[in-house]
Motif scaffolding. Structure first.
Motif, PDB file in Angstrom:
ATOM      1  N   ALA B  94     -36.600 -42.589 -67.783  1.00 52.94           N
ATOM      2  CA  ALA B  94     -37.606 -41.588 -68.170  1.00 52.94           C
ATOM      3  C   ALA B  94     -37.752 -41.538 -69.687  1.00 52.94           C
ATOM      4  O   ALA B  94     -38.869 -41.499 -70.223  1.00 52.94           O
ATOM      5  CB  ALA B  94     -37.218 -40.218 -67.625  1.00 52.94           C
ATOM      6  N   GLN B  96     -36.925 -43.906 -71.755  1.00 52.11           N
ATOM      7  CA  GLN B  96     -37.438 -45.195 -72.207  1.00 52.11           C
ATOM      8  C   GLN B  96     -38.970 -45.249 -72.053  1.00 52.11           C
ATOM      9  O   GLN B  96     -39.676 -45.708 -72.953  1.00 52.11           O
ATOM     10  CB  GLN B  96     -36.790 -46.310 -71.387  1.00 52.11           C
ATOM     11  N   ALA B  97     -39.454 -44.745 -70.933  1.00 53.02           N
ATOM     12  CA  ALA B  97     -40.907 -44.721 -70.698  1.00 53.02           C
ATOM     13  C   ALA B  97     -41.598 -43.903 -71.787  1.00 53.02           C
ATOM     14  O   ALA B  97     -42.607 -44.319 -72.363  1.00 53.02           O
ATOM     15  CB  ALA B  97     -41.211 -44.141 -69.317  1.00 53.02           C
ATOM     16  N   TYR B 100     -41.550 -45.823 -75.154  1.00 54.44           N
ATOM     17  CA  TYR B 100     -42.566 -46.883 -75.254  1.00 54.44           C
ATOM     18  C   TYR B 100     -43.975 -46.268 -75.385  1.00 54.44           C
ATOM     19  O   TYR B 100     -44.812 -46.761 -76.139  1.00 54.44           O
ATOM     20  CB  TYR B 100     -42.525 -47.799 -74.024  1.00 54.44           C
ATOM     21  N   GLN B 101     -44.202 -45.200 -74.635  1.00 57.64           N
ATOM     22  CA  GLN B 101     -45.513 -44.549 -74.680  1.00 57.64           C
ATOM     23  C   GLN B 101     -45.825 -44.059 -76.103  1.00 57.64           C
ATOM     24  O   GLN B 101     -46.883 -44.350 -76.657  1.00 57.64           O
ATOM     25  CB  GLN B 101     -45.531 -43.380 -73.676  1.00 57.64           C
ATOM     26  N   MET B 104     -46.308 -46.938 -78.681  1.00 62.39           N
ATOM     27  CA  MET B 104     -47.607 -47.616 -78.605  1.00 62.39           C
ATOM     28  C   MET B 104     -48.748 -46.692 -79.038  1.00 62.39           C
ATOM     29  O   MET B 104     -49.715 -47.144 -79.651  1.00 62.39           O
ATOM     30  CB  MET B 104     -47.848 -48.161 -77.195  1.00 62.39           C
ATOM     31  N   GLU B 105     -48.640 -45.406 -78.724  1.00 60.93           N
ATOM     32  CA  GLU B 105     -49.658 -44.481 -79.221  1.00 60.93           C
ATOM     33  C   GLU B 105     -49.656 -44.465 -80.758  1.00 60.93           C
ATOM     34  O   GLU B 105     -50.688 -44.238 -81.387  1.00 60.93           O
ATOM     35  CB  GLU B 105     -49.396 -43.065 -78.701  1.00 60.93           C
ATOM     36  N   GLU B 143     -56.590 -36.337 -82.380  1.00 54.86           N
ATOM     37  CA  GLU B 143     -55.391 -37.167 -82.269  1.00 54.86           C
ATOM     38  C   GLU B 143     -54.162 -36.418 -82.809  1.00 54.86           C
ATOM     39  O   GLU B 143     -53.117 -36.352 -82.140  1.00 54.86           O
ATOM     40  CB  GLU B 143     -55.618 -38.455 -83.069  1.00 54.86           C
ATOM     41  N   LEU B 146     -52.806 -33.766 -80.590  1.00 52.84           N
ATOM     42  CA  LEU B 146     -51.958 -34.300 -79.514  1.00 52.84           C
ATOM     43  C   LEU B 146     -50.519 -34.454 -80.012  1.00 52.84           C
ATOM     44  O   LEU B 146     -49.573 -34.033 -79.344  1.00 52.84           O
ATOM     45  CB  LEU B 146     -52.460 -35.681 -79.061  1.00 52.84           C
ATOM     46  N   TRP B 147     -50.354 -35.039 -81.181  1.00 49.05           N
ATOM     47  CA  TRP B 147     -49.008 -35.274 -81.721  1.00 49.05           C
ATOM     48  C   TRP B 147     -48.305 -33.950 -82.013  1.00 49.05           C
ATOM     49  O   TRP B 147     -47.099 -33.823 -81.796  1.00 49.05           O
ATOM     50  CB  TRP B 147     -49.078 -36.167 -82.966  1.00 49.05           C
ATOM     51  N   TYR B 150     -46.847 -32.975 -78.918  1.00 45.15           N
ATOM     52  CA  TYR B 150     -45.694 -33.791 -78.498  1.00 45.15           C
ATOM     53  C   TYR B 150     -44.398 -33.292 -79.118  1.00 45.15           C
ATOM     54  O   TYR B 150     -43.304 -33.670 -78.677  1.00 45.15           O
ATOM     55  CB  TYR B 150     -45.864 -35.255 -78.929  1.00 45.15           C
TER      56      TYR B 150
END
Lengths: 225, 225
Positions: B94, B96-97, B100-101, B104-105, B143, B146-147, B150
């Motif tokens: 979880a 790791q996903a 990577y997400q 890449m974003e 954008e 969104l961050w 996060y």
């Protein structure tokens, strides 16, 4: 395992296609999926927003794990199912470095293709300039010539980083897309060879964009690139 | 090991900075490096072209292995030196996903920042439109929001994917860059907290862009974003 996966996708979108190829390569057939229409703006629907706040496709879920960005999803799938299906990240450090390099360059290739193929869609009419489209085409030509050079040994079955790898999963949909929009087979013979060798690979054939069967060719946006 | 590495870099370039942070985190201090000037167009020199045919920085070599794209270089370094220095890719699927997400974003975030900060540099004068710059700024605002979302738990030391990871290696330079160009600390309090928590991390402090000491602030390109 595949039954707890859900992919929302749009036909012909290279990022969606990448995830579908990776799922095939990792023997994860049987995942749930739903084809949505970009034309009907279904990618902006609540169903998508619940998985992908960017309102973009692919939107991908594995159990409670969400990973939408296409390269991220492919990296996740390969690492999660390392010993299942094809091995998509080589072990040798030199091959691994080349694989990551080509994979990431593939992300930038997508942007350069879109800046030509979708110029009119991306730029409002009153802001369009022939000079800008010309510059985008020149940048794309330079870019595609680099890729042509990367594929010197393609006839011997050496793809972007040797045997088929994540780099090909990421880049092949871009190349298929380029030929769909009439990229010249004569000017890009190595890319054309790459396309013809991989188009019948089972993972790629099984995930071929459904929309492309009905309309096998796009417009000629890339004819003079 | 580090002695067989060579990094050609430009000061203040987020892609270069990423590789430098990764090298610090993996305890690879002592690598050879050379600072080149973008202003003097040294990134187009033969020295760079021999490593990076794109004439871009970073240009990075480890022995005979060349890996120039910044995310690719970071992935290579983490995988090659897995048990050395910080662990930058989490083990849990979880986490790791998510890692990577976000990583890449982060690549796409760079493009959105550049489309505002470097608008005049990227677009020739006769093709510039206030409406286009306004649209780029709006896209960047969306954008960055969104961050901001996060980073809800940043005050508790939870970075982009929990503990410090490759996602932070890739994204932090973008955030530092945004505040340098006067992004509002009031409108983006979580991003500001993230910046203030990480700016003194040893790997980041050791690789802080030399140019930024002389001119700590850029222009106010992001003031109203």
């Amino acid at each position: 395992m595949a039954k707890s996966m859900m992919l929302l996708w749009g036909s012909g979108s290279p990022p969606c296609w990448r995830v579908m190829i990776a799922l095939e390569e990792k023997k994860l057939q049987g995942y749930k999926h739903k084809l949505l229409s970009f034309e009907k703006e279904e990618h902006k629907s609540q169903e998508v927003l619940e998985i992908n706040p960017r309102a973009q496709l692919p939107a991908f879920k594995h159990g409670d794990i969400i990973v939408n960005e296409s390269c991220a999803a492919c990296l996740y799938l390969e690492n999660r199912f390392k010993s299942q299906g094809s091995k998509l990240i080589p072990d040798s450090p030199a091959k691994q470095a080349l694989m990551y390099q080509r994979m990431m360059e593939g992300v930038h290739l997508t942007d350069k293709l879109n800046s030509v193929v979708y110029y009119d869609y991306l730029v409002p009419e009153e802001e369009r300039h022939d000079s800008a489209l010309k510059r985008n085409k020149e940048a794309l030509t330079t870019e595609l010539q680099l890729w042509e050079g990367y594929l010197q040994n393609v006839a011997a079955g050496s793809y972007l980083a040797g045997p088929f790898s994540l780099a090909d999963v990421i880049v092949f949909p871009n190349i298929a897309y380029a030929f769909r929009f009439k990229l010249s087979v004569e000017r890009y013979p190595k890319l054309a060879k790459y396309y013809s060798l991989l188009k019948d690979r089972p993972s790629i054939k099984a995930s071929w964009p459904s929309q492309w069967f009905a309309t096998p060719q796009g417009d000629d946006a890339l004819k003079d690139v």
